[in-house]
Design a protein around this motif. Structure first.
Motif, short mmCIF file in Angstrom:
data_model
loop_
_atom_site.label_atom_id
_atom_site.label_comp_id
_atom_site.label_asym_id
_atom_site.label_seq_id
_atom_site.Cartn_x
_atom_site.Cartn_y
_atom_site.Cartn_z
N LYS A 57 53.95 31.62 29.77
CA LYS A 57 54.12 31.41 31.49
C LYS A 57 53.33 32.47 32.15
O LYS A 57 52.89 33.59 31.59
CB LYS A 57 55.49 31.89 31.71
N GLN A 58 52.82 31.77 33.39
CA GLN A 58 51.88 32.53 34.18
C GLN A 58 52.26 32.30 35.60
O GLN A 58 52.90 31.32 35.80
CB GLN A 58 50.42 32.12 33.75
N TRP A 59 51.76 33.30 36.55
CA TRP A 59 52.03 32.90 38.08
C TRP A 59 50.92 31.81 38.44
O TRP A 59 49.77 32.35 38.65
CB TRP A 59 51.79 34.27 38.76
N ILE A 158 45.53 31.21 39.00
CA ILE A 158 46.61 31.69 38.15
C ILE A 158 46.52 33.41 38.67
O ILE A 158 45.35 33.83 38.63
CB ILE A 158 46.43 31.64 36.63
N ILE A 159 47.45 34.07 38.81
CA ILE A 159 47.42 35.29 39.35
C ILE A 159 47.87 36.35 38.08
O ILE A 159 49.03 36.00 37.39
CB ILE A 159 48.54 35.62 40.45
N ARG A 160 47.35 37.33 37.84
CA ARG A 160 47.59 38.34 36.83
C ARG A 160 49.21 38.94 37.09
O ARG A 160 49.22 39.07 38.37
CB ARG A 160 46.72 39.32 36.59
N ASP A 161 49.83 39.16 36.10
CA ASP A 161 51.11 39.76 36.25
C ASP A 161 51.07 41.16 37.14
O ASP A 161 51.73 41.26 38.01
CB ASP A 161 51.84 40.02 35.01
N GLU A 162 49.96 41.87 36.76
CA GLU A 162 49.97 43.16 37.44
C GLU A 162 49.73 42.97 38.94
O GLU A 162 50.34 43.70 39.91
CB GLU A 162 48.75 43.84 36.82
N ALA A 163 48.72 42.15 39.24
CA ALA A 163 48.58 41.85 40.65
C ALA A 163 49.74 41.10 41.17
O ALA A 163 50.10 41.53 42.61
CB ALA A 163 47.14 40.85 40.60
N MET A 164 50.32 40.30 40.68
CA MET A 164 51.41 39.73 41.33
C MET A 164 52.66 40.89 41.49
O MET A 164 53.39 40.77 42.49
CB MET A 164 52.46 38.52 40.23
N VAL A 218 45.13 47.10 52.17
CA VAL A 218 45.39 45.56 52.14
C VAL A 218 45.39 45.23 50.69
O VAL A 218 44.65 45.55 49.68
CB VAL A 218 44.04 45.01 52.65
N VAL A 219 46.23 44.63 50.19
CA VAL A 219 46.39 43.79 48.86
C VAL A 219 45.85 42.30 49.08
O VAL A 219 46.15 41.77 49.82
CB VAL A 219 47.95 43.66 48.53
N ASP A 220 44.52 42.25 48.38
CA ASP A 220 43.86 41.10 48.26
C ASP A 220 44.23 40.46 46.87
O ASP A 220 43.84 40.38 45.95
CB ASP A 220 42.32 41.48 48.30
N LEU A 221 45.27 39.25 47.25
CA LEU A 221 45.52 38.57 45.83
C LEU A 221 44.79 37.52 45.54
O LEU A 221 44.30 37.14 44.45
CB LEU A 221 47.10 37.78 46.27
#
Length: 243
Positions: A57-59, A158-164, A218-221
């Protein structure tokens, strides 16, 4: 003191980090740690909240057709998949009393935690059952890279778990001064990543920028998804060095 007497008791629903305006809809668990705990409650109580990798599973970032974020959330949940819809908390005054109301932060996006196969099935079912002229959900593509077997196409983002984790932490804080910004209206002060070391934004990682006359982190997703904290003094942050 802030007046919250008229807020729905479901305003802390986990994966919705609040609720959509006037709908009372709740969202299932945030999928953090065991993927059954409440994001908002964990953060308020000072508990470390981290995503634990779960198989394949991934984001995934999915685009939502205009004005249908609530319907998209309901559709994803009905398929048994976990999702995250970030909110922002807007300060309003009614009859002289201050209230904080939750509204969608990114009404064009929903984050789905699933396998690639599950997302593909979700989007296929969405196209089959939708009665509207436009699909409810579609892929949001990563425009920075190309598919190895097809250089003319981009893969789904896809967003990495750490970034999410970092993004969920920030967007779960009920502060009306947390805002969505774009790269066009901000200028980063330094190229380094910083981590906030104290205050309500403790643990948030991002780059420092001056926005609306204030120093913020600033969080840059991804491109189109930059979220800024409220004001953070320089003594409350340090350069982030990942071990």
């Amino acid at each position: 003191m802030e007046d919250t007497t008229n807020l729905s008791p479901k305003a802390d629903a986990s994966l919705y980090n609040g609720q959509p305006t006037d709908t009372g809809l709740s969202c299932p668990s945030a999928g953090l740690t065991s993927r059954t705990s409440s994001t908002s409650d964990d953060i308020r109580n000072g508990v470390s909240v981290e995503n634990v990798p779960n198989g394949n599973k991934q984001w995934f970032v999915l685009r939502v057709s205009y004005g249908r974020i609530d319907k998209a959330k309901t559709f994803v949940e009905a398929k048994g998949l976990e999702c995250y819809v970030p909110l922002r908390y807007k300060e309003v005054r009614k009859q002289g009393k201050k209230r904080i109301i939750p509204i969608p932060l990114l009404p064009s996006f929903i984050f789905v935690y699933a396998t690639a196969e599950q997302v593909e099935t979700l989007l296929h079912d969405n196209k089959v059952v939708a009665n509207e002229s436009k699909s409810l959900l579609s892929y949001y593509f990563n425009h920075t890279i190309h598919l190895q077997d097809n250089p003319n196409r981009n893969p789904p983002l896809i967003i990495r778990d750490e970034a999410m984790n970092n993004f969920i932490r920030l967007t779960s804080i009920k502060n009306p001064h947390i805002i969505h910004v774009t790269s066009n209206n901000i200028q980063f002060k330094l190229g380094d990543m910083f981590v906030v070391t104290e205050g309500e934004f403790k643990g948030i990682r991002g780059r420092v920028a001056r926005i609306a006359g204030q120093q913020r982190v600033v969080v840059d997703l991804f491109d189109g998804c930059l979220v800024a904290t409220a004001y953070v003094p320089k003594e409350a942050m340090r350069i982030y060095t990942q071990l």
